[in-house]
Design a protein around this motif. Sequence first.
Motif, PDB file in Angstrom:
ATOM      1  N   LYS A   1       2.499   6.732  -6.621  1.00  0.00           N
ATOM      2  CA  LYS A   1       1.476   7.675  -7.077  1.00  0.00           C
ATOM      3  C   LYS A   1       1.925   9.102  -6.800  1.00  0.00           C
ATOM      4  O   LYS A   1       1.763   9.984  -7.643  1.00  0.00           O
ATOM      5  N   GLN A   2       2.528   9.335  -5.627  1.00  0.00           N
ATOM      6  CA  GLN A   2       2.997  10.667  -5.249  1.00  0.00           C
ATOM      7  C   GLN A   2       4.123  11.131  -6.175  1.00  0.00           C
ATOM      8  O   GLN A   2       4.146  12.273  -6.604  1.00  0.00           O
ATOM      9  N   SER A   3       5.031  10.228  -6.525  1.00  0.00           N
ATOM     10  CA  SER A   3       6.163  10.620  -7.372  1.00  0.00           C
ATOM     11  C   SER A   3       5.746  10.831  -8.828  1.00  0.00           C
ATOM     12  O   SER A   3       6.443  11.483  -9.587  1.00  0.00           O
ATOM     13  N   SER A   4       4.608  10.290  -9.221  1.00  0.00           N
ATOM     14  CA  SER A   4       4.159  10.462 -10.608  1.00  0.00           C
ATOM     15  C   SER A   4       3.344  11.736 -10.812  1.00  0.00           C
ATOM     16  O   SER A   4       3.037  12.101 -11.929  1.00  0.00           O
TER      17      SER A   4
ATOM     18  N   LYS B   1       0.838  -1.199   0.000  1.00  0.00           N
ATOM     19  CA  LYS B   1       0.000   0.000   0.000  1.00  0.00           C
ATOM     20  C   LYS B   1       0.875   1.253   0.000  1.00  0.00           C
ATOM     21  O   LYS B   1       0.634   2.183  -0.765  1.00  0.00           O
ATOM     22  N   TRP B   2       1.897   1.283   0.863  1.00  0.00           N
ATOM     23  CA  TRP B   2       2.760   2.458   0.960  1.00  0.00           C
ATOM     24  C   TRP B   2       3.619   2.614  -0.297  1.00  0.00           C
ATOM     25  O   TRP B   2       3.885   3.733  -0.728  1.00  0.00           O
ATOM     26  N   ALA B   3       4.043   1.512  -0.880  1.00  0.00           N
ATOM     27  CA  ALA B   3       4.820   1.592  -2.126  1.00  0.00           C
ATOM     28  C   ALA B   3       3.955   2.177  -3.242  1.00  0.00           C
ATOM     29  O   ALA B   3       4.411   3.015  -4.026  1.00  0.00           O
ATOM     30  N   LYS B   4       2.690   1.753  -3.291  1.00  0.00           N
ATOM     31  CA  LYS B   4       1.766   2.266  -4.304  1.00  0.00           C
ATOM     32  C   LYS B   4       1.513   3.757  -4.087  1.00  0.00           C
ATOM     33  O   LYS B   4       1.498   4.539  -5.039  1.00  0.00           O
TER      34      LYS B   4
END
Length: 124
Positions: free
Chosen positions: A110-113, A103-106
């Motif tokens: 998402k934040q970096s994109s 979940k945190w990796a996703k």
Amino acid sequence: MPMYFSEIFADVRMNWLTTEEQGVFLILLGRMWSNENELPNDDDLIAKLMNMSKRKWLGLKEKYLKLKLLHDDFSYLRNNRLTRTYEESRIKSNRFKEMAEAKWAKAKEKQSSKPSAFGPFGEE
């Protein structure tokens, strides 16, 4: 440590123990859980952990072993039900850990994109 008191007290062997013996047994289970499901088969150590004389511990140990509430697994003392519960808990905990990491990796991906507030060229 999940405690299934209905199972513990439904076990006929618990009726063969005094209230004090039942209490010591439950504390012993807690000590085992805190020590990754086992305690060294060291009577001096266990007597000290349980705050009782070695003589008293040896009497209780003999009774627990005879009733098969404890078993001596080489140099450790274990309880079969606690072993199963410990393994189930460990598997469940690992599964939840993996789900949280995914979940945190996703979320991080998402934040970096997201585009920068300063446009494609970054801060000025």
